[in-house]
Design a protein around this motif. Structure first.
Motif, short mmCIF file in Angstrom:
data_model
loop_
_atom_site.label_atom_id
_atom_site.label_comp_id
_atom_site.label_asym_id
_atom_site.label_seq_id
_atom_site.Cartn_x
_atom_site.Cartn_y
_atom_site.Cartn_z
N LEU A 65 81.95 58.01 39.93
CA LEU A 65 82.01 57.12 41.07
C LEU A 65 80.64 57.06 41.72
O LEU A 65 80.07 58.09 42.09
CB LEU A 65 83.06 57.62 42.07
CG LEU A 65 83.28 56.78 43.33
CD1 LEU A 65 83.75 55.37 42.98
CD2 LEU A 65 84.28 57.46 44.26
N ASP A 66 80.10 55.85 41.85
CA ASP A 66 78.77 55.68 42.44
C ASP A 66 78.76 54.41 43.28
O ASP A 66 78.90 53.30 42.73
CB ASP A 66 77.72 55.61 41.32
CG ASP A 66 76.30 55.50 41.87
OD1 ASP A 66 76.10 55.83 43.07
OD2 ASP A 66 75.40 55.10 41.12
N GLY A 67 78.62 54.57 44.59
CA GLY A 67 78.51 53.40 45.48
C GLY A 67 79.68 52.46 45.41
O GLY A 67 79.50 51.24 45.43
N GLY A 68 80.89 52.99 45.35
CA GLY A 68 82.08 52.15 45.30
C GLY A 68 82.38 51.57 43.94
O GLY A 68 83.30 50.76 43.79
N ARG A 69 81.65 51.99 42.92
CA ARG A 69 81.87 51.52 41.55
C ARG A 69 82.35 52.71 40.71
O ARG A 69 81.62 53.69 40.52
CB ARG A 69 80.57 50.95 40.98
CG ARG A 69 80.63 50.53 39.51
CD ARG A 69 79.22 50.13 39.08
NE ARG A 69 79.09 50.04 37.63
CZ ARG A 69 78.97 48.89 36.97
NH1 ARG A 69 78.95 47.75 37.65
NH2 ARG A 69 78.82 48.88 35.67
N LEU A 70 83.59 52.61 40.24
CA LEU A 70 84.18 53.66 39.41
C LEU A 70 84.08 53.23 37.95
O LEU A 70 84.58 52.18 37.57
CB LEU A 70 85.64 53.86 39.80
CG LEU A 70 86.45 54.89 38.99
CD1 LEU A 70 85.98 56.30 39.27
CD2 LEU A 70 87.96 54.76 39.29
N THR A 71 83.43 54.06 37.15
CA THR A 71 83.32 53.79 35.72
C THR A 71 84.12 54.84 34.95
O THR A 71 83.91 56.04 35.12
CB THR A 71 81.85 53.83 35.26
OG1 THR A 71 81.09 52.88 36.03
CG2 THR A 71 81.74 53.47 33.78
N SER A 72 85.05 54.37 34.13
CA SER A 72 85.95 55.28 33.41
C SER A 72 85.98 54.91 31.94
O SER A 72 85.92 53.73 31.58
CB SER A 72 87.37 55.20 33.98
OG SER A 72 87.39 55.40 35.38
N MET A 73 86.12 55.92 31.10
CA MET A 73 86.34 55.67 29.68
C MET A 73 87.79 55.97 29.36
O MET A 73 88.28 57.08 29.59
CB MET A 73 85.43 56.57 28.83
CG MET A 73 85.29 56.11 27.36
SD MET A 73 86.73 56.42 26.31
CE MET A 73 86.54 58.18 26.03
#
Length: 503
Positions: free
Chosen positions: A482-490
């Motif tokens: 999670l970075d700056g309101g952006r969640l990146t998931s695999m």
């Protein structure tokens, strides 16, 4: 790697999830009751004969409501046989499943079990071989405080305080020709109307569930709902839905697409309920009770042999599906579908709870209980799916299967628990060949931090759990940032994912 994008916003509210959508079902069928929840000779049981290990697993699932005593069983259920001194109770031929019912566990014992499990009863009524008077009698027995024939009978049976059962099902699958006392649409509509009217004179606080279609493929669907609700609309609160799925053609991609059929089933029933509301110029919505749902197909041939060639056994092993990894994924997809309709689906029951098409199994040789693959998505949804369901905006690749078109690779929903300041994202990658990168915009969830990413995955779609060998179980992975309101998931291919955040 394919990519999907999603926006989650506090403003995109579907509804508060009614906790009763995480309900279940215990029927006097097979080993669900005897050898399942009740085994008095086992060292694993408590002073009342209830399996303590099963109770602990039910508590782990946090099941708020349990439908009882059927199912098809209820259409020949004589409730008076199930109460009073156990030694005086008769044994009966159980016609739905061609078994012997010994009535060692009955209404009052099951009420005690639900209290121990931290649950409530959803009581189903026999409107197959019985009718209005019997429905009023059992309601009086269960809910009236005292001073009348049936309430005093309950008190003589050692139960001073009323059970106060709030949800009652007006029969079971009355549209099905297999049902004892099967009715036409008009016959059932009239019976449901008159039974509901009488019951609410006794206890106006109860909620009543009218029988909907037994499944999406019934030839009378949705005319059944339209006709029966035309009679009963003013007096009932919910209409039931039942649906089971199976991977009979061994096509995993098409199997995972079946949750889209479930979604369409729900939408069609809602539309029919709203048509009746409009036709009657009504003010209330008829909500939905999806009180039978699961995967069921593994045990069919064995069941047919027992019932046809070896009938009248007490608690024979019936409907004992052993679930695979891919079954757990479809169960997760069905739970996501139920959550997405939280505005109208207010109750649901995974059928069933122990041994019979169930997340919990007990060893036939007296060993401990164990968890099937489907236990875990149900546990995650029940545990983390309490709160406001948010509608995600999803941009995802699609694919076609043998019988479905435009199946989304990503199926997802999120639940915001405002009281606990928690957000949970439930996500399934339905693509069986490729992993997926999921990018989620969480800008409205300011101050939330990632706490864990739980996954259920396997390269073997047919992998099963068994007594003493749990090969399919969730684990926590480091696949989300999670970075700056952006969640990146695999999301790995064919996987169930639970991504949790907390403020």
């Amino acid at each position: 790697m394919k990519q999907s994008r999603m926006i989650i916003d506090k403003a995109f509210k579907i509804s508060e999830a009614d906790k009763r959508i995480y309900g279940s079902f215990i029927e006097h069928l097979g080993r669900a009751v005897y050898d399942g929840i009740y085994q008095p000779d086992s060292p694993l049981s408590d002073e009342d004969g209830f399996r303590k290990d099963v109770l602990e697993m039910v508590k782990e699932l946090d099941v708020p409501i349990v439908r009882y005593p059927g199912g098809n069983f209820v259409s020949n259920f004589m409730w008076e046989d199930s109460v009073g001194p156990v030694e005086d109770r008769p044994k009966r031929l159980e016609l739905a499943w061609r078994s012997l019912e010994e009535n060692k566990i009955g209404l009052n014992e099951f009420a005690k079990w639900t209290q121990k499990a931290g649950s409530e009863m959803m009581m189903a009524l026999n409107l197959g071989t019985r009718g209005i008077a019997d429905a009023c009698n059992i309601l009086e027995y269960c809910n009236h405080p005292g001073g009348t024939k049936y309430s005093d009978m309950r008190i003589r049976h050692g139960v001073k305080d009323p059970h106060n059962i709030k949800v009652w099902c007006l029969g079971n699958e009355m549209d099905g020709p297999w049902q004892l006392g099967h009715k036409t649409m008009d016959e059932y509509g009239r019976l449901a109307e008159e039974t509901a009217k009488a019951m609410k004179l006794i206890d106006p606080s109860i909620e009543l569930v009218s029988c909907g279609s037994s499944n999406l493929e019934m030839p009378t669907f949705p005319e059944w709902e339209a006709t029966t609700l035309n009679y009963a609309y003013d007096h009932i609160d919910y209409v039931s839905l039942h649906q089971y799925y199976g991977n009979k053609n061994n096509d995993t991609e098409d199997f995972f697409a079946l949750s889209d059929d479930m979604d369409q089933f729900i939408r069609s029933v809602i539309a029919t309920c709203d048509y009746v509301k409009a036709k009657k110029r009504g003010k209330k919505n008829i909500n939905l009770s999806f009180d039978e749902w699961n995967v069921w197909f593994h045990s069919n041939e064995a069941d047919d042999d027992i019932m046809t060639n070896h009938p009248w056994q007490a608690a024979p092993p019936l409907l004992e599906d052993v679930y695979t990894f891919e079954d757990s994924i479809l169960v997760g997809l069905m739970l996501i579908t139920l959550m997405k309709h939280a505005d109208r689906v207010k109750m649901a029951c995974m059928a069933q709870l122990v041994n019979v098409i169930a997340p919990i199994m007990t060893d036939k040789n007296g060993g401990p209980a164990w968890k099937q693959t489907i236990f875990y998505p149900f546990m995650h949804a029940s545990r983390y799916g309490r709160g406001v369901v948010l509608q995600p905006l999803v941009d995802t690749p699609v694919h076609d299967t043998k019988t479905h078109e435009n199946v989304t690779d990503l199926s997802s929903v999120s639940v915001w628990n405002q009281e606990a300041d928690e957000l949970t994202i439930f996500a399934v990658n339905r693509n069986t060949k490729e992993d997926m990168e999921l990018i989620t915009d969480l800008r409205s969830m300011e101050g939330y931090q990632l706490t864990e990413h739980i996954v259920l995955e396997s390269n073997d779609m047919k992998l099963c759990n068994s007594a003493g060998q749990e090969l399919v179980a969730p684990r926590t992975v480091k696949r989300s940032t999670l970075d700056g309101g952006r969640l990146t998931s695999m999301l790995s291919k064919a996987s169930w994912n639970v991504i949790r955040l907390k403020k």
